[in-house]
Design a protein around this motif. Structure first.
Motif, PDB file in Angstrom:
ATOM      1  N   SER A  64       0.842  -1.184   0.133  1.00  0.00           N
ATOM      2  CA  SER A  64      -0.289   0.004  -0.147  1.00  0.00           C
ATOM      3  C   SER A  64       0.885   1.388   0.034  1.00  0.00           C
ATOM      4  O   SER A  64       0.315   2.376   0.121  1.00  0.00           O
ATOM      5  CB  SER A  64      -0.795   0.115   1.301  1.00  0.00           C
ATOM      6  OG  SER A  64      -0.279  -0.038   2.509  1.00  0.00           O
ATOM      7  N   SER A  91      -0.129   2.671  -5.557  1.00  0.00           N
ATOM      8  CA  SER A  91      -1.661   2.965  -5.665  1.00  0.00           C
ATOM      9  C   SER A  91      -2.206   2.498  -4.037  1.00  0.00           C
ATOM     10  O   SER A  91      -2.828   1.609  -4.155  1.00  0.00           O
ATOM     11  CB  SER A  91      -2.176   2.746  -6.548  1.00  0.00           C
ATOM     12  OG  SER A  91      -3.662   3.037  -6.603  1.00  0.00           O
ATOM     13  N   GLU A  93      -5.162   3.697  -3.181  1.00  0.00           N
ATOM     14  CA  GLU A  93      -6.447   3.379  -3.801  1.00  0.00           C
ATOM     15  C   GLU A  93      -6.622   2.010  -4.361  1.00  0.00           C
ATOM     16  O   GLU A  93      -7.691   1.366  -3.844  1.00  0.00           O
ATOM     17  CB  GLU A  93      -6.770   4.336  -4.785  1.00  0.00           C
ATOM     18  CG  GLU A  93      -8.099   4.381  -5.397  1.00  0.00           C
ATOM     19  CD  GLU A  93      -8.453   4.950  -6.503  1.00  0.00           C
ATOM     20  OE1 GLU A  93      -9.413   4.990  -7.254  1.00  0.00           O
ATOM     21  OE2 GLU A  93      -7.281   5.963  -6.912  1.00  0.00           O
ATOM     22  N   VAL A  94      -5.796   1.548  -5.139  1.00  0.00           N
ATOM     23  CA  VAL A  94      -6.073   0.058  -5.641  1.00  0.00           C
ATOM     24  C   VAL A  94      -5.717  -0.887  -4.472  1.00  0.00           C
ATOM     25  O   VAL A  94      -6.458  -1.850  -4.570  1.00  0.00           O
ATOM     26  CB  VAL A  94      -4.928  -0.030  -6.730  1.00  0.00           C
ATOM     27  CG1 VAL A  94      -5.196  -1.390  -7.271  1.00  0.00           C
ATOM     28  CG2 VAL A  94      -5.581   0.947  -8.119  1.00  0.00           C
ATOM     29  N   ALA A  96      -6.439  -0.703  -1.386  1.00  0.00           N
ATOM     30  CA  ALA A  96      -7.838  -0.648  -0.709  1.00  0.00           C
ATOM     31  C   ALA A  96      -8.882  -1.360  -1.576  1.00  0.00           C
ATOM     32  O   ALA A  96      -9.562  -2.150  -0.859  1.00  0.00           O
ATOM     33  CB  ALA A  96      -8.269   0.618  -0.476  1.00  0.00           C
ATOM     34  N   ARG A  97      -8.795  -1.198  -2.829  1.00  0.00           N
ATOM     35  CA  ARG A  97     -10.049  -1.900  -3.427  1.00  0.00           C
ATOM     36  C   ARG A  97      -9.494  -3.513  -3.485  1.00  0.00           C
ATOM     37  O   ARG A  97     -10.673  -4.471  -3.499  1.00  0.00           O
ATOM     38  CB  ARG A  97      -9.812  -1.387  -4.989  1.00  0.00           C
ATOM     39  CG  ARG A  97     -10.765  -2.060  -6.028  1.00  0.00           C
ATOM     40  CD  ARG A  97     -12.380  -1.833  -5.381  1.00  0.00           C
ATOM     41  NE  ARG A  97     -13.119  -2.285  -6.585  1.00  0.00           N
ATOM     42  CZ  ARG A  97     -14.326  -2.859  -6.126  1.00  0.00           C
ATOM     43  NH1 ARG A  97     -14.699  -3.062  -5.067  1.00  0.00           N
ATOM     44  NH2 ARG A  97     -15.320  -3.239  -7.203  1.00  0.00           N
ATOM     45  N   VAL A  98      -8.475  -3.862  -3.499  1.00  0.00           N
ATOM     46  CA  VAL A  98      -8.010  -5.385  -3.481  1.00  0.00           C
ATOM     47  C   VAL A  98      -8.549  -6.119  -2.155  1.00  0.00           C
ATOM     48  O   VAL A  98      -9.065  -7.164  -2.116  1.00  0.00           O
ATOM     49  CB  VAL A  98      -6.425  -5.303  -3.692  1.00  0.00           C
ATOM     50  CG1 VAL A  98      -6.059  -6.781  -3.139  1.00  0.00           C
ATOM     51  CG2 VAL A  98      -6.011  -5.210  -5.185  1.00  0.00           C
ATOM     52  N   GLU A 100     -10.805  -5.002  -0.389  1.00  0.00           N
ATOM     53  CA  GLU A 100     -12.384  -4.785  -0.436  1.00  0.00           C
ATOM     54  C   GLU A 100     -12.890  -6.009  -1.166  1.00  0.00           C
ATOM     55  O   GLU A 100     -13.829  -6.655  -0.634  1.00  0.00           O
ATOM     56  CB  GLU A 100     -12.885  -3.550  -1.137  1.00  0.00           C
ATOM     57  CG  GLU A 100     -14.323  -3.331  -1.111  1.00  0.00           C
ATOM     58  CD  GLU A 100     -14.730  -2.078  -1.700  1.00  0.00           C
ATOM     59  OE1 GLU A 100     -15.889  -1.480  -1.617  1.00  0.00           O
ATOM     60  OE2 GLU A 100     -13.881  -1.600  -2.707  1.00  0.00           O
ATOM     61  N   LEU A 101     -12.279  -6.238  -2.461  1.00  0.00           N
ATOM     62  CA  LEU A 101     -12.898  -7.457  -3.076  1.00  0.00           C
ATOM     63  C   LEU A 101     -12.418  -8.760  -2.383  1.00  0.00           C
ATOM     64  O   LEU A 101     -13.365  -9.579  -2.470  1.00  0.00           O
ATOM     65  CB  LEU A 101     -12.102  -7.189  -4.635  1.00  0.00           C
ATOM     66  CG  LEU A 101     -12.469  -6.258  -5.311  1.00  0.00           C
ATOM     67  CD1 LEU A 101     -11.502  -5.969  -6.438  1.00  0.00           C
ATOM     68  CD2 LEU A 101     -13.943  -6.503  -5.788  1.00  0.00           C
ATOM     69  N   LEU A 160     -11.291  -5.944 -11.201  1.00  0.00           N
ATOM     70  CA  LEU A 160     -10.373  -4.840 -11.322  1.00  0.00           C
ATOM     71  C   LEU A 160     -10.246  -4.534 -12.928  1.00  0.00           C
ATOM     72  O   LEU A 160      -9.679  -3.447 -13.139  1.00  0.00           O
ATOM     73  CB  LEU A 160      -9.120  -5.159 -10.690  1.00  0.00           C
ATOM     74  CG  LEU A 160      -9.007  -5.282  -9.210  1.00  0.00           C
ATOM     75  CD1 LEU A 160      -7.741  -5.991  -8.729  1.00  0.00           C
ATOM     76  CD2 LEU A 160      -9.077  -3.827  -8.618  1.00  0.00           C
ATOM     77  N   GLU A 163     -11.821  -1.885 -14.183  1.00  0.00           N
ATOM     78  CA  GLU A 163     -11.561  -0.729 -13.460  1.00  0.00           C
ATOM     79  C   GLU A 163     -10.088  -0.036 -13.843  1.00  0.00           C
ATOM     80  O   GLU A 163      -9.609   0.869 -13.223  1.00  0.00           O
ATOM     81  CB  GLU A 163     -11.620  -1.027 -11.941  1.00  0.00           C
ATOM     82  CG  GLU A 163     -13.032  -1.406 -11.448  1.00  0.00           C
ATOM     83  CD  GLU A 163     -13.039  -1.584  -9.985  1.00  0.00           C
ATOM     84  OE1 GLU A 163     -11.953  -1.497  -9.350  1.00  0.00           O
ATOM     85  OE2 GLU A 163     -14.106  -2.537  -9.739  1.00  0.00           O
TER      86      GLU A 163
END
Length: 284
Positions: A64, A91, A93-94, A96-98, A100-101, A160, A163
């Motif tokens: 991160s 990133s 942001e990415v 955090a998305r990982v 989350e998924l 992803l 996205e």
């Protein structure tokens, strides 16, 4: 936003893009295929998510750091290769998305704010994005190398692709360091032939079933005495879903006779991967 392809790339040896002479020249075909990769994307990516054969943890983890450092995870190379830099941004942001998924799929993914780029990441990306302008996030394998768990992780991360994130498994189709010589010719060719059939010629369902039983493949344990460089493929295949695979790099004389290959998974066949590779190889 267009759906990005997924890749499994053989990443070469150590810090090879920063070397000269025969060692570097041995990766000329690989380098040509990597340089051709940006033209295989429908649009410039938001980020690249790399699952490297050189990062494993007890549980899945994602980097991160906004500005990742370097991990010089090799030995015996010239002194200058321990001071090189691949200054791509991270990133958060990415990352955090990982997480989350993963959470949505019931797959816990830890966060590592200190992890830098290992050579399975920076050596592979240097020819692709030499200006290091694309953000890069690293994803750790689980140290148990459980095939089903890594396929499931790939499936969870598939959104992803819509996205703007390119998912890359970075490993090697043959990784037995004792046999990186003419003795490796037979086992590398046998395993690579099986793998290419599985990744490019069978249905997606059969593809996963065959990979789950990869140890039954010809010369499997000779090709991968330890499967750290094969497991990133499982994440890539999980993220690929029903997309067909195409071989984008193939060589049968690496380091004296080793067969190695790389793959792209995508429904999109434009531009022609084969035309791009022909142009790249002619430029050698």
């Amino acid at each position: 936003m267009a759906t990005q392809p997924v890749f499994f790339l053989s990443h070469g040896g150590g810090p090879w893009p920063w070397l000269d002479g025969p060692f570097r020249e041995g990766f000329a075909l690989l380098e040509a295929s990597l340089r051709a990769l940006p033209a295989m994307l429908p649009e410039p990516p938001k980020a690249v998510l790399v699952i490297s054969g050189h990062w494993e943890e007890p549980g899945f983890a994602v980097s991160s750091a906004p500005r990742p450092g370097m991990v010089y995870d090799y030995f015996g190379f010239p002194e200058h290769t321990y001071h090189i830099s691949y200054p791509a941004p991270g990133s958060p942001e990415v990352a955090a998305r990982v997480v989350e998924l993963g959470m949505a799929a019931g797959i816990p993914i830890g966060v590592d704010p200190t992890r830098g780029f290992d050579h399975g990441t920076f050596s592979m990306l240097q020819p692709i994005y030499p200006d290091a302008q694309v953000p890069v996030v690293s994803l750790a394998m689980r140290a148990d190398y459980d095939v089903d768990a890594h396929l499931a992780l790939g499936r969870a991360l598939a959104p992803l692709r819509d996205e703007g994130v390119v998912v890359v498994g970075s490993g090697f189709t043959f990784h037995n360091l004792r046999l990186f010589n003419p003795e490796g010719r037979r086992p590398s060719a046998a395993f690579d032939g099986w793998l290419r059939h599985v990744l490019t010629e069978v249905s997606p369902e059969e593809r996963e079933q065959q990979l789950q039983a990869w140890e039954s493949a010809p010369c499997a344990r000779e090709a991968h005495a330890r499967e750290d460089h094969l497991i990133p493929l499982m994440v890539a295949v999980g993220a690929a879903g029903a997309d067909p695979g195409t071989c984008i790099y193939a060589q049968d004389d690496l380091r004296g006779g080793i067969t190695a290959s790389s793959y792209r998974f995508s429904q999109d066949t434009t531009p022609s991967v084969h035309d791009l590779l022909r142009k790249a190889h002619h430029a050698l």
